[in-house]
Design a protein around this motif. Structure first.
Motif, PDB file in Angstrom:
ATOM      1  N   MET A 121      -0.417  -0.810  -4.372  1.00  0.00           N
ATOM      2  CA  MET A 121      -2.105  -0.128  -4.402  1.00  0.00           C
ATOM      3  C   MET A 121      -1.853   1.301  -4.271  1.00  0.00           C
ATOM      4  O   MET A 121      -0.667   1.706  -2.881  1.00  0.00           O
ATOM      5  N   ASN A 167       0.712  -1.248   0.507  1.00  0.00           N
ATOM      6  CA  ASN A 167       0.129   0.167   0.273  1.00  0.00           C
ATOM      7  C   ASN A 167       0.811   1.422  -0.003  1.00  0.00           C
ATOM      8  O   ASN A 167       2.038   1.027   0.000  1.00  0.00           O
ATOM      9  N   LYS A 168       0.112   2.860  -0.178  1.00  0.00           N
ATOM     10  CA  LYS A 168       0.938   3.508  -0.310  1.00  0.00           C
ATOM     11  C   LYS A 168       2.018   3.562  -1.184  1.00  0.00           C
ATOM     12  O   LYS A 168       3.623   4.132  -1.710  1.00  0.00           O
ATOM     13  N   PRO A 221      -0.041  -0.015  12.427  1.00  0.00           N
ATOM     14  CA  PRO A 221      -0.817   0.555  12.682  1.00  0.00           C
ATOM     15  C   PRO A 221      -0.975   1.836  11.792  1.00  0.00           C
ATOM     16  O   PRO A 221       0.394   1.583  11.063  1.00  0.00           O
ATOM     17  N   ASP A 229       1.657   5.340  -4.167  1.00  0.00           N
ATOM     18  CA  ASP A 229       2.073   6.540  -4.460  1.00  0.00           C
ATOM     19  C   ASP A 229       2.638   6.726  -4.239  1.00  0.00           C
ATOM     20  O   ASP A 229       3.933   8.017  -4.589  1.00  0.00           O
TER      21      ASP A 229
HETATM   22  P1  GDP Z   1      -4.722   1.993   9.357  1.00  0.00           P
HETATM   23  O1  GDP Z   1      -4.378   2.691  11.121  1.00  0.00           O
HETATM   24  O2  GDP Z   1      -4.296   1.138   9.197  1.00  0.00           O
HETATM   25  O3  GDP Z   1      -6.387   1.350   9.369  1.00  0.00           O
HETATM   26  O4  GDP Z   1      -4.756   3.169   8.413  1.00  0.00           O
HETATM   27  P2  GDP Z   1      -5.951   4.306   7.799  1.00  0.00           P
HETATM   28  O5  GDP Z   1      -6.755   3.740   6.796  1.00  0.00           O
HETATM   29  O6  GDP Z   1      -6.142   4.669   9.150  1.00  0.00           O
HETATM   30  O7  GDP Z   1      -4.792   5.416   7.379  1.00  0.00           O
HETATM   31  C1  GDP Z   1      -3.580   5.898   7.230  1.00  0.00           C
HETATM   32  C2  GDP Z   1      -3.427   7.048   6.429  1.00  0.00           C
HETATM   33  O8  GDP Z   1      -2.649   6.423   5.584  1.00  0.00           O
HETATM   34  C3  GDP Z   1      -4.888   8.239   7.033  1.00  0.00           C
HETATM   35  O9  GDP Z   1      -3.924   9.600   6.547  1.00  0.00           O
HETATM   36  C4  GDP Z   1      -4.849   7.885   4.852  1.00  0.00           C
HETATM   37  O10 GDP Z   1      -5.549   8.938   4.328  1.00  0.00           O
HETATM   38  C5  GDP Z   1      -3.711   6.984   4.616  1.00  0.00           C
HETATM   39  N1  GDP Z   1      -3.651   5.986   3.625  1.00  0.00           N
HETATM   40  C6  GDP Z   1      -4.468   4.995   2.903  1.00  0.00           C
HETATM   41  N2  GDP Z   1      -3.142   4.557   1.983  1.00  0.00           N
HETATM   42  C7  GDP Z   1      -2.552   5.343   1.827  1.00  0.00           C
HETATM   43  C8  GDP Z   1      -2.621   5.537   0.567  1.00  0.00           C
HETATM   44  O11 GDP Z   1      -2.288   4.291  -0.396  1.00  0.00           O
HETATM   45  N3  GDP Z   1      -1.741   6.455  -0.017  1.00  0.00           N
HETATM   46  C9  GDP Z   1      -1.725   7.691   0.506  1.00  0.00           C
HETATM   47  N4  GDP Z   1      -0.389   8.262   0.077  1.00  0.00           N
HETATM   48  N5  GDP Z   1      -1.987   7.448   1.886  1.00  0.00           N
HETATM   49  C10 GDP Z   1      -2.417   6.402   2.446  1.00  0.00           C
END
Ligand code: GDP
Length: 274
Positions: free
Chosen positions: A64, A36-37, A102, A39
């Motif tokens: 992703m 993930n991330k 996290p 980008d």
């Molecule tokens: P969790 O703690 O795993 O549930 O993570 P979250 O879904 O709350 O996401 C954590 C942060 O990462 C948030 O600010 C999201 O907007 C950001 N985020 C999630 N997926 C992506 C992604 O694919 N790209 C980017 N740049 N940010 C993401």
């Protein structure tokens, strides 16, 4: 039937759960790794990591990112079914455990995936109360888990990378320390990133001086002219996390280190796990 693990595309190895990996292998369960991330990650290294994961037995992997989240999420059920072809239809729906550290983006993905929440998993000993069972449109069942880190991160650099990514609580590390690590890593791997972002002409030899230069550039200075170390560290880490420093991947498969043979925490969990 399978494990879906969301890892951070900028540190795909350091953000992979070693305990789950051992359990998974012991029980011969396939895995879908979501980088993930992506980008925010270096596209060239993302390809390298993707190939590295896919080369492992019983593993499929996808990238992703922010823009393709919806489309990638829509592909997941089919990708999972392919990994467990014996599970079909309503009688034998695919059951997957989804996990990730996290801040890796699990909630964001779950929001795209979930259609209907069926029930919270029963309050079984050893199963966290907030674990949830979610049914997807195609009947696949996802067991969601809270974002978790494992008890001990063996590789010190992995610990720093996880802190850089914001996956370790800020109370558990020293931000200035991690910002220094960030400077060292970037100097080594993406030398232009810091220079471009902070308008610096070149590198100076020691990290402390480099840190001070960045702090001054960004106005992280206290009255009396002293460097506001905390503020400077936060600035650097925020810039990395938001992508302001560019698309960066902190590790390659060459950085992988093996945990000590008699690593205590893994042995405990692997033996006691159900
Ligand atoms: P969790 O703690 O795993 O549930 O993570 P979250 O879904 O709350 O996401 C954590 C942060 O990462 C948030 O600010 C999201 O907007 C950001 N985020 C999630 N997926 C992506 C992604 O694919 N790209 C980017 N740049 N940010 C993401």
């Amino acid at each position: 039937d399978l494990v879906i693990e969301i890892v951070d595309g900028r540190l795909p190895w350091s953000s992979s759960n070693p305990i789950i990996e051992r359990l998974r292998l012991a029980r011969q369960r396939p895995a879908l790794k979501i980088l993930n991330k992506s980008d925010l990650a270096d596209p060239k290294l993302s390809r390298v990591w993707l190939d590295w994961f896919k080369a492992q037995d019983g593993v499929d992997a996808i990238l992703m990112g922010e823009e393709d989240k919806k489309a990638s999420a829509a592909r997941l059920p089919a990708l999972c079914s392919k990994l467990v072809p014996h599970r079909t239809g309503e009688v034998k729906p695919v059951r997957a455990l989804i996990l990730g550290i996290p801040n890796v983006g699990k909630s964001t993905l779950m929001n795209h995936l979930a259609r209907r929440k069926i029930a919270n998993v029963a309050d079984t000993p050893g199963v966290t109360k907030s674990q949830q069972r979610i049914e997807l449109q195609n009947g696949m069942i996802l067991y969601d888990t809270p974002g978790l880190l494992w008890p001990k991160v063996h590789d010190e650099n992995s610990g720093y990378r996880l802190a850089m990514a914001g996956s370790i609580g800020t109370n558990a590390y020293d931000q200035v320390d991690v910002a220094w690590f960030a400077i060292e890593t970037l100097r080594e791997r993406y030398p232009q990133a810091l220079l471009d972002r902070y308008g610096l002409k070149g590198y100076v030899d020691d990290v402390e001086a480099m840190f001070a230069m960045i702090a001054k550039r960004r106005g992280a200075v206290l009255s009396g002219g002293r460097i506001d170390e905390q503020k400077a560290a936060e600035l650097i880490l925020t810039d990395f996390r938001s992508g302001a420093l560019g698309r960066i991947t902190l590790e390659t498969p060459d950085d992988i280190t093996e945990p000590p043979v008699d690593g205590e925490p893994e042995a405990d969990v692997a033996e006691g796990g159900q």
